[in-house]
Scaffold this motif. Structure first.
Motif, short mmCIF file in Angstrom:
data_model
loop_
_atom_site.label_atom_id
_atom_site.label_comp_id
_atom_site.label_asym_id
_atom_site.label_seq_id
_atom_site.Cartn_x
_atom_site.Cartn_y
_atom_site.Cartn_z
N LEU A 158 0.83 -1.21 0.00
CA LEU A 158 0.00 0.00 0.00
C LEU A 158 0.86 1.25 0.00
N HIS A 159 1.90 1.23 0.82
CA HIS A 159 2.81 2.38 0.91
C HIS A 159 3.50 2.60 -0.44
N SER A 162 1.03 3.93 -3.11
CA SER A 162 0.52 5.28 -2.83
C SER A 162 1.61 6.35 -2.84
N THR A 163 2.87 5.94 -3.05
CA THR A 163 3.95 6.92 -3.11
C THR A 163 3.77 7.81 -4.34
N THR A 167 4.34 5.38 -10.28
CA THR A 167 3.12 5.24 -11.08
C THR A 167 3.05 3.81 -11.62
N THR A 174 -5.21 2.08 -10.08
CA THR A 174 -4.42 2.12 -8.85
C THR A 174 -5.34 2.16 -7.63
N ALA A 175 -6.40 2.94 -7.71
CA ALA A 175 -7.37 3.01 -6.60
C ALA A 175 -8.02 1.65 -6.37
N MET A 178 -5.51 -0.59 -4.64
CA MET A 178 -5.39 -0.23 -3.23
C MET A 178 -6.60 -0.71 -2.43
N ARG A 182 -6.54 -3.06 0.88
CA ARG A 182 -7.21 -2.71 2.14
C ARG A 182 -8.19 -3.81 2.57
#
Length: 199
Positions: A158-159, A162-163, A167, A174-175, A178, A182
């Motif tokens: 996740l980290h 989300s950096t 890309t 990407t969402a 993620m 989660r």
């Protein structure tokens, strides 16, 4: 620490594979392939470094400390020094476990994970003293440790994704990726809580 980069690179690849197996196919697959490719390159670089210097350095250090371990003695010659350390570690780990689900603090999660790993190894060392009881306890701690390690690896994924400078696909894909992370994170935490309470 020197060996950690190779372990981490492989662990994140394993996390992507598990994520793929544990979620329905659909959106977010693009970033998953992109992340996998990036991680494979990172693992390759870490393996090259391991082969060139790190593995031989780790072996040298182990050989260096071997005589000290061979001459290690425990005073007094009974269980009391071990009991104190076991109790202290167990008490601290229980405290971190309670805090994790009260505060959802990443540092507490990290400390709980480390404590469970220590407890697992301690139970392995003591199993010959009482195999019927402690082998079951070692196995329970191992199972929980693996869950917490997977949870940690998903958090790292996740980290990474989300950096802002990284890309791996369109914002929508990407969402979606993620969201998968989660969802898996939540399932792992739920299972870990049950197993943690049992342990």
């Amino acid at each position: 620490k020197g060996l950690a980069a190779t372990r981490d690179a492989q662990a994140l690849l394993d996390a992507v594979d598990k994520l793929e197996r544990n979620t329905e196919p659909g959106t977010g697959d693009g970033p998953m392939q992109s992340v996998r490719g990036w991680l494979q390159k990172r693992r390759h670089a870490a393996e090259q470094n391991l082969e060139q210097t790190t593995a031989s350095e780790a072996l040298r250090m182990l050989l260096e400390i071997r005589p000290a371990f061979a001459g290690l003695a425990v005073y007094p010659d009974d269980f009391s020094p071990l009991a104190k350390g076991l109790e202290r570690g167990y008490r601290a780990t229980r405290g971190h476990f309670k805090s994790v689900f009260d505060s959802d603090d990443a540092e507490e999660m990290h400390e709980w994970r480390k404590g469970v790993q220590h407890h697992w190894r301690q139970m392995q060392l003591l199993t010959p003293c009482w195999p019927s009881e402690l082998s079951a306890r070692a196995e329970a701690a191992r199972t929980l440790s693996q869950l917490l390690s997977e949870d940690h690896d998903i958090a790292m994924l996740l980290h990474l994704v989300s950096t802002p400078t990284m890309t791996f696909g369109s914002p929508e894909d990407t969402a979606a990726f993620m969201k998968r992370c989660r969802k898996r994170h939540k399932a792992l935490r739920k299972e870990a809580k049950i197993k943690g309470e049992r342990l």
